[in-house]
Design an enzyme around this catalytic site. Sequence first.
Site, PDB file in Angstrom:
ATOM      1  CD  GLU A 107     -39.777 -15.464  66.826  1.00  0.00           C
ATOM      2  OE1 GLU A 107     -38.756 -15.699  66.155  1.00  0.00           O
ATOM      3  OE2 GLU A 107     -40.514 -16.363  67.272  1.00  0.00           O
ATOM      4  CE1 TYR A 119     -41.649 -15.094  78.033  1.00  0.00           C
ATOM      5  CE2 TYR A 119     -42.059 -13.451  76.359  1.00  0.00           C
ATOM      6  CZ  TYR A 119     -42.372 -14.656  76.952  1.00  0.00           C
ATOM      7  OH  TYR A 119     -43.397 -15.420  76.465  1.00  0.00           O
TER       8      TYR A 119
END
Length: 150
Positions: A107, A119
Amino acid sequence: MSLVAVDFVPMATTDLEWVAAQDRLLYPFPWSAQNFADSMIAGYSCWIVFEGGERSGYAVLMMVLDEAHILNISVCRSRQGFGLGRQLLQHLGEVARKAGGSQILLEVRPSNESALALYRKVGFEMIGRRKGYYPACNGREDALVMRLPL
C-alpha cells in the site's frame, strides 16, 4: 546508480533505534522502534541496506502463503535518487521468490509521488484503493494497493 558496495543485512535489535529515528525523519506518522521489534518477533523478513558500510535504508516484508507484503520500505532522505530503492525492491523480490512467493503487494499513499513513480517503473500495477487507510494531518488518506507478479 550507486557506485559503492550495497549489502542487505537482516535487521538486528541493535538497528531498532536507528530505524525508528529514520522513520521519524521520513514520515509524519512513523513506525516506532517497538513496531519494528514486533515485526522481527513475528518472524517477518526485516532488512537493513548498507551502502559503503553505512546504513542507508530498511524494509519489512511479511509472507502470507504465496503473497509477499511490503509493510515498510524506506531509503534515508540523503540517499534517495541513487537507485537504492530499486535495489531494495529487487532484493525483496528475491527473498519473496525464495520463500515461495508468486507476487508482492503493498500500500502506498497517493501523495507519495516518488514512491509511486518507482513502483510503477519496476512493474507494480494498482489493483485497488483502501479508503481512509492512513492517518493524515487533515484526517485520513487513502492507500493505493499495488501488485507485482514475481
